[in-house]
Scaffold this active site. Sequence first.
Site, PDB file in Angstrom:
ATOM      1  N   CYS A 133       0.776  -1.247   0.056  1.00  0.00           N
ATOM      2  CA  CYS A 133       0.055  -0.010   0.170  1.00  0.00           C
ATOM      3  C   CYS A 133       0.847   1.106  -0.054  1.00  0.00           C
ATOM      4  CB  CYS A 133      -1.014   0.013   1.108  1.00  0.00           C
ATOM      5  SG  CYS A 133      -2.188   1.389   1.070  1.00  0.00           S
TER       6      CYS A 133
ATOM      7  N   HIS B 147      -3.530  -5.408   1.264  1.00  0.00           N
ATOM      8  CA  HIS B 147      -3.026  -5.860   2.388  1.00  0.00           C
ATOM      9  C   HIS B 147      -2.997  -7.418   2.639  1.00  0.00           C
ATOM     10  CE1 HIS B 147      -2.326  -1.542   4.189  1.00  0.00           C
ATOM     11  NE2 HIS B 147      -3.456  -1.446   3.410  1.00  0.00           N
TER      12      HIS B 147
ATOM     13  N   GLU C 187      -1.031  -8.741   4.734  1.00  0.00           N
ATOM     14  CA  GLU C 187      -1.003  -8.837   6.254  1.00  0.00           C
ATOM     15  C   GLU C 187      -2.265  -8.773   7.046  1.00  0.00           C
ATOM     16  OE1 GLU C 187      -1.142  -4.470   6.215  1.00  0.00           O
ATOM     17  OE2 GLU C 187      -0.528  -6.157   4.572  1.00  0.00           O
TER      18      GLU C 187
END
Length: 267
Positions: A96, A231, A233
């Site tokens: 990002c 994202h 994660e």
Amino acid sequence: MATPRVCVLRAPGTNCDRETAFAFETAGAQAERVHLFRILEKPELLSDFQTLCIPGGFSYGDDVGAGVVFASQLRTQLAEVIGEFLQKDTLVLGICNGFQVLLKAGILPGGAGEWTNRDQTERQSTLTWNANGRYTDLWVNLKSCSEKNVFLKGVDTLESPIAHAEGRFIVKDESVIADWEANGQIALRYCDESGKTSKEILDYPVNPNGSLQNIAGLGDPTGRILGLMPHPERFLFATHHPQWTRKNLTGEGAGMQLFRNAVEYFG
């Protein structure tokens, strides 16, 4: 081999560094959250790591454009140490805001080769305001388009959340995309639930920001660098998905594979 060490490099405003460090640690790495000011004071610290990750967040509040200030510091004050890091058998991940930084610093798309000539190389691409003109936060489907990128080994499709206002990928001359595709640098494209994508811009919300050719992630010619807007994660376990019960999801989330691939590269 010793456990690979990951530098999760954060700056004022970064807000996804803890989640990203946790992802690498869960995958088997030794991750350390390092503030940019520490590297500015002692640049040689970067040589202690095998992977550099610039996580998501709003570095410096995105006051003069997403990732611009952070990128400028890498490109000027840390130019030498970044160049040395890229020349070694290392990995770089930008998520990002981190992807924005990699592009605007000149680390992507050319990697070490472009970095060496960064002062003479005109930037070919950038990430700008979403086509809808506003911050967008939703889940998207992604299609892996590169067989050479280390982070995407064994990945075909994956779901992942996005959360950004400046994620629309554009280029100055669209002809460069064919070269990147031939080099395996087009890493990820937005796709529908069946995995279908195209080079024609897909409608919102499949393509959430209007990115050219539905590009969601870009790599370098070696496959050791990846920048992506979504994202991974935030989808490490099935329970992270908002519909995990409806879809009967169990175990790990799709995002975990990217971090495992990074760790296994040094195995």
